[in-house]
Write a protein that holds these residues in place. Structure first.
Motif, PDB file in Angstrom:
ATOM      1  N   MET A  16       0.831  -1.202   0.000  1.00  0.00           N
ATOM      2  CA  MET A  16       0.000   0.000   0.000  1.00  0.00           C
ATOM      3  C   MET A  16       0.869   1.256   0.000  1.00  0.00           C
ATOM      4  SD  MET A  16      -3.138   1.265   0.141  1.00  0.00           S
ATOM      5  CE  MET A  16      -4.030  -0.207   0.547  1.00  0.00           C
ATOM      6  N   ALA A  17       1.928   1.258   0.785  1.00  0.00           N
ATOM      7  CA  ALA A  17       2.829   2.418   0.834  1.00  0.00           C
ATOM      8  C   ALA A  17       3.442   2.674  -0.546  1.00  0.00           C
ATOM      9  CB  ALA A  17       3.919   2.200   1.879  1.00  0.00           C
ATOM     10  N   GLN A  18       3.898   1.635  -1.217  1.00  0.00           N
ATOM     11  CA  GLN A  18       4.506   1.807  -2.541  1.00  0.00           C
ATOM     12  C   GLN A  18       3.490   2.294  -3.569  1.00  0.00           C
ATOM     13  OE1 GLN A  18       7.782   1.757  -3.019  1.00  0.00           O
ATOM     14  NE2 GLN A  18       7.844   1.401  -0.821  1.00  0.00           N
ATOM     15  N   GLU A  19       2.296   1.738  -3.524  1.00  0.00           N
ATOM     16  CA  GLU A  19       1.247   2.142  -4.463  1.00  0.00           C
ATOM     17  C   GLU A  19       0.888   3.617  -4.278  1.00  0.00           C
ATOM     18  OE1 GLU A  19      -3.471   1.257  -5.308  1.00  0.00           O
ATOM     19  OE2 GLU A  19      -2.279  -0.312  -4.331  1.00  0.00           O
ATOM     20  N   LEU A  20       0.675   4.024  -3.034  1.00  0.00           N
ATOM     21  CA  LEU A  20       0.301   5.414  -2.775  1.00  0.00           C
ATOM     22  C   LEU A  20       1.451   6.375  -3.045  1.00  0.00           C
ATOM     23  CD1 LEU A  20      -1.873   4.899   0.412  1.00  0.00           C
ATOM     24  CD2 LEU A  20      -2.663   5.500  -1.893  1.00  0.00           C
ATOM     25  N   ALA A  21       2.673   5.956  -2.769  1.00  0.00           N
ATOM     26  CA  ALA A  21       3.835   6.812  -3.023  1.00  0.00           C
ATOM     27  C   ALA A  21       3.954   7.170  -4.503  1.00  0.00           C
ATOM     28  CB  ALA A  21       5.108   6.139  -2.526  1.00  0.00           C
ATOM     29  N   ALA A  22       3.449   6.313  -5.368  1.00  0.00           N
ATOM     30  CA  ALA A  22       3.526   6.560  -6.810  1.00  0.00           C
ATOM     31  C   ALA A  22       2.460   7.541  -7.303  1.00  0.00           C
ATOM     32  CB  ALA A  22       3.400   5.232  -7.565  1.00  0.00           C
ATOM     33  N   CYS A  23       1.506   7.895  -6.468  1.00  0.00           N
ATOM     34  CA  CYS A  23       0.425   8.809  -6.868  1.00  0.00           C
ATOM     35  C   CYS A  23       0.931  10.247  -6.890  1.00  0.00           C
ATOM     36  CB  CYS A  23      -0.744   8.713  -5.892  1.00  0.00           C
ATOM     37  SG  CYS A  23      -1.537   7.105  -5.855  1.00  0.00           S
ATOM     38  N   PRO A  24       0.620  11.008  -7.941  1.00  0.00           N
ATOM     39  CA  PRO A  24       1.089  12.394  -8.004  1.00  0.00           C
ATOM     40  C   PRO A  24       0.510  13.282  -6.911  1.00  0.00           C
ATOM     41  CG  PRO A  24      -0.399  11.913  -9.828  1.00  0.00           C
ATOM     42  CD  PRO A  24      -0.135  10.613  -9.127  1.00  0.00           C
ATOM     43  N   GLU A  25      -0.631  12.918  -6.358  1.00  0.00           N
ATOM     44  CA  GLU A  25      -1.239  13.715  -5.292  1.00  0.00           C
ATOM     45  C   GLU A  25      -0.471  13.596  -3.981  1.00  0.00           C
ATOM     46  OE1 GLU A  25      -4.501  12.283  -8.059  1.00  0.00           O
ATOM     47  OE2 GLU A  25      -2.821  11.339  -7.035  1.00  0.00           O
ATOM     48  N   VAL A  26       0.270  12.509  -3.802  1.00  0.00           N
ATOM     49  CA  VAL A  26       0.975  12.241  -2.552  1.00  0.00           C
ATOM     50  C   VAL A  26       2.352  12.899  -2.597  1.00  0.00           C
ATOM     51  CG1 VAL A  26       1.972  10.442  -1.077  1.00  0.00           C
ATOM     52  CG2 VAL A  26      -0.277  10.096  -2.152  1.00  0.00           C
ATOM     53  N   ILE A  27       2.587  13.841  -1.667  1.00  0.00           N
ATOM     54  CA  ILE A  27       3.889  14.506  -1.652  1.00  0.00           C
ATOM     55  C   ILE A  27       4.781  14.009  -0.528  1.00  0.00           C
ATOM     56  CG2 ILE A  27       3.090  16.550  -2.869  1.00  0.00           C
ATOM     57  CD1 ILE A  27       3.206  17.965  -0.093  1.00  0.00           C
ATOM     58  N   ASN A  28       4.197  13.465   0.532  1.00  0.00           N
ATOM     59  CA  ASN A  28       4.953  12.844   1.622  1.00  0.00           C
ATOM     60  C   ASN A  28       4.180  11.623   2.092  1.00  0.00           C
ATOM     61  OD1 ASN A  28       7.197  14.769   2.166  1.00  0.00           O
ATOM     62  ND2 ASN A  28       5.526  16.151   2.620  1.00  0.00           N
ATOM     63  N   LEU A  29       4.903  10.567   2.422  1.00  0.00           N
ATOM     64  CA  LEU A  29       4.269   9.355   2.933  1.00  0.00           C
ATOM     65  C   LEU A  29       5.225   8.710   3.922  1.00  0.00           C
ATOM     66  CD1 LEU A  29       2.217   6.760   1.054  1.00  0.00           C
ATOM     67  CD2 LEU A  29       4.008   6.002   2.572  1.00  0.00           C
ATOM     68  N   TYR A  30       4.690   8.362   5.087  1.00  0.00           N
ATOM     69  CA  TYR A  30       5.507   7.786   6.153  1.00  0.00           C
ATOM     70  C   TYR A  30       4.860   6.519   6.679  1.00  0.00           C
ATOM     71  CZ  TYR A  30       7.109  12.625   6.130  1.00  0.00           C
ATOM     72  OH  TYR A  30       7.581  13.860   5.742  1.00  0.00           O
TER      73      TYR A  30
END
Length: 148
Positions: free
Chosen positions: A79-93
């Motif tokens: 899930m972290a990798q999938e969301l990290a690839a989204c252009p809307e996501v600028i930071n993910l922890y």
């Protein structure tokens, strides 16, 4: 790291494009010494990259949303990798409980965020809980400002 390194970092945080000559003048050292110390900070990994700080609003990205997800542990990394690839996501922890993701998104409208949430967050069995909050005002920036 010594005081000179700390002072160089403060200058770079304020202006990553500052010339070695300007650094040297402000710190009362030679240009060559400033260049060598900055290069050592890069080679040692203290400075990871030189980057521009962008004002998201100037690009129409006016909706800043923080999303906290509780995710089934088996799906956390995927899930972290999938969301990290989204252009809307600028930071993910990935958080210390090893089942939470803290996500910062930037979108140009509430409708755009809604589309992101519907596509990537809602109706997925691996997501246990979702909490979203929109930024009202920024009171303090981290050193160097927000990264986009």
């Amino acid at each position: 790291m010594n005081k000179l390194d700390s002072d160089l970092l403060k200058l770079l945080i304020r202006d990553g494009r500052m010339s070695y000559a300007d650094m040297a003048r402000q710190l009362d050292i030679s240009r060559a010494h400033a260049r060598d110390r900055v290069q050592q900070l890069v080679e040692s990994g203290v400075v990871e990259q030189f980057t521009a700080v962008i004002n998201p609003a100037s690009l129409g990205k006016v909706i800043s949303t923080f999303v906290d997800l509780k995710v089934a542990p088996y799906a956390l990394e995927r899930m972290a990798q999938e969301l990290a690839a989204c252009p809307e996501v600028i930071n993910l922890y990935i958080m210390s409980d090893l089942r939470s993701l803290h996500i910062h998104t930037l979108t140009d409208s509430q409708e755009a965020f809604d589309g992101f949430a519907r596509q990537y967050l809602l109706g997925r069995e691996e997501i246990i809980a979702v909490n979203c909050t929109n930024l009202l005002s920024r009171v303090k920036h981290g050193e160097g400002g927000a990264k986009l």
